[in-house]
Design a protein around this motif. Structure first.
Motif, short mmCIF file in Angstrom:
data_model
loop_
_atom_site.label_atom_id
_atom_site.label_comp_id
_atom_site.label_asym_id
_atom_site.label_seq_id
_atom_site.Cartn_x
_atom_site.Cartn_y
_atom_site.Cartn_z
N THR A 200 -23.40 4.72 53.96
CA THR A 200 -24.73 4.66 53.34
C THR A 200 -25.70 3.87 54.20
N HIS B 258 -27.14 13.14 46.67
CA HIS B 258 -25.74 12.94 47.04
C HIS B 258 -24.82 13.74 46.12
N SER C 127 -21.77 10.45 51.83
CA SER C 127 -22.51 9.20 51.58
C SER C 127 -23.74 9.04 52.46
N ASN D 141 -26.95 10.21 50.78
CA ASN D 141 -27.52 9.26 49.83
C ASN D 141 -28.41 8.25 50.53
#
Length: 365
Positions: free
Chosen positions: A238, A128, A164, A167
């Motif tokens: 996420t 990320h 995000s 990630n």
């Protein structure tokens, strides 16, 4: 500034002072787009040493890539060819064959790392941050973000929020491949790992600044807005990345089976221990960027404006390549000593570069 003593006023607790000023406008041949150049220092940031450091780092990349290629081509190619022709042997004959070094632990290589949730969260956060740094540096090259106060910080925040899903995708896929089942807890850890660490430190420092009425203190509503972004924007993105990663890249595809009983790790020389590999692993990556860190630290503490983001992008790419090569070589030596604890060792061997940067910051300051 012209200070005069005309119209003197007696200083009293209730007296009011009136300040006046005058402006004389003069024509200039400087273009409006180039008005910020007088605050830059090209003689410092574009010095010959800067170019030499880039060239030195590039030569280091060539050396390390050649070393890794030699290991993979000359040492591992025959072994891979042998294992591909090994299908007619049963597991017992394969385990009792004439093997040495890293080939003896092929049944433990793909064993899950200890603390798989934390490990996958850290790896996902690293990917990320890599995407965020690359995007921000490219935007800084294209848009001159250094000209306006706060534009760099705002760009970093927006890039972090938008990236995000990266990630969640990386960490979710890795956690699923390692056999993890508590994916919701792992997703929450992934989404809150970096924001919690950064916001905690920033908010504590900012509360001290508010207490002393500092002019650079962040308003309380701004802190609430940042916390809201972390909860209502970063967390859902996420989650989306985690779901995609588990469904698209979360299936285990190990080329060999994992032994039910972990193999005992034999004794080895002191310089082949994971701790020594971790300590030595960050020296070469730090050596490839420490000149650039000097210019970055100068912009922090010497009140110079850093604007050569093209150099930063090139050094950032060199750092990635050098770190990858050093990690591959370090893990090869670790596995060759019949130690299969490579996951955390590979991470800390690359992350030890930050320790040397931290020490260099003390030295510079």
């Amino acid at each position: 500034v012209n200070l005069t003593t005309l119209n003197k006023v007696l200083l009293e607790p209730t007296s009011k002072l009136q300040f006046t000023y005058s402006v004389n406008w003069k024509p200039s041949e400087i273009k409006f787009a180039d008005r910020f150049d007088k605050y830059l220092d090209p003689n410092f940031f574009q010095h010959r040493i800067h170019w030499f450091s880039i060239f030195n780092s590039f030569m280091m990349v060539i050396f390390l890539v050649g070393l890794v290629s030699m290991i993979l081509m000359r040492t591992l190619r025959k072994d891979y060819a042998r294992y591909s022709k090994d299908d007619e042997l049963d597991d017992l004959e394969r385990d009792l064959g004439d093997e040495y070094g890293w080939k003896q632990i092929h049944g433990d290589i793909f064993r899950s790392a200890t603390y798989p949730g934390l490990f996958s969260a850290i790896i996902g956060s690293g990917c990320h941050l890599t995407a965020v740094v690359f995007a921000v540096v490219v935007l800084a090259i294209a848009g001159d973000l250094y000209e306006e106060r706060g534009s760099m910080l705002s760009t970093c925040l927006v890039a972090y929020v938008v990236a995000s899903p990266v990630n969640g995708y990386v960490s979710g896929a890795l956690y699923s491949r390692m056999g993890g089942v508590a994916w919701i807890r792992q997703m929450l850890l992934t989404a809150g790992l970096i924001p919690t660490a950064v916001c905690t430190n920033v908010f504590l420092i900012n509360f001290v600044a508010i207490y002393y009425h500092a002019s650079r203190a962040i308003p309380f509503l701004s802190m609430v807005s940042v916390a809201s972004i972390c909860i209502f924007v970063i967390l859902p993105l996420t989650l989306v990345g985690t779901v995609l990663g588990r469904n698209l890249s979360g299936k285990q595809s190990n080329p060999c089976r994992v032994n039910a009983v972990p193999r005992p790790i034999p004794e080895k020389r002191w310089f082949m221990e994971p701790l020594m590999i971790i300590i030595l692993g960050g020296i070469l990556p730090f050596g490839s960027i420490f000149i650039e860190m000097y210019f970055v630290f100068t912009s922090f503490w010497a009140y110079k404006i850093y604007y050569v983001y093209g150099f930063m992008l090139l050094v950032f790419m060199i750092l990635i390549v050098v770190t990858m090569c050093v990690t591959v070589v370090a893990i090869y030596f670790l596995l060759n000593s019949e130690d299969y604890r490579w996951q955390w060792t590979s991470f800390f061997a690359a992350a030890s570069t930050s320790f040397y940067i931290y020490l260099y910051a003390f030295y510079y300051f």
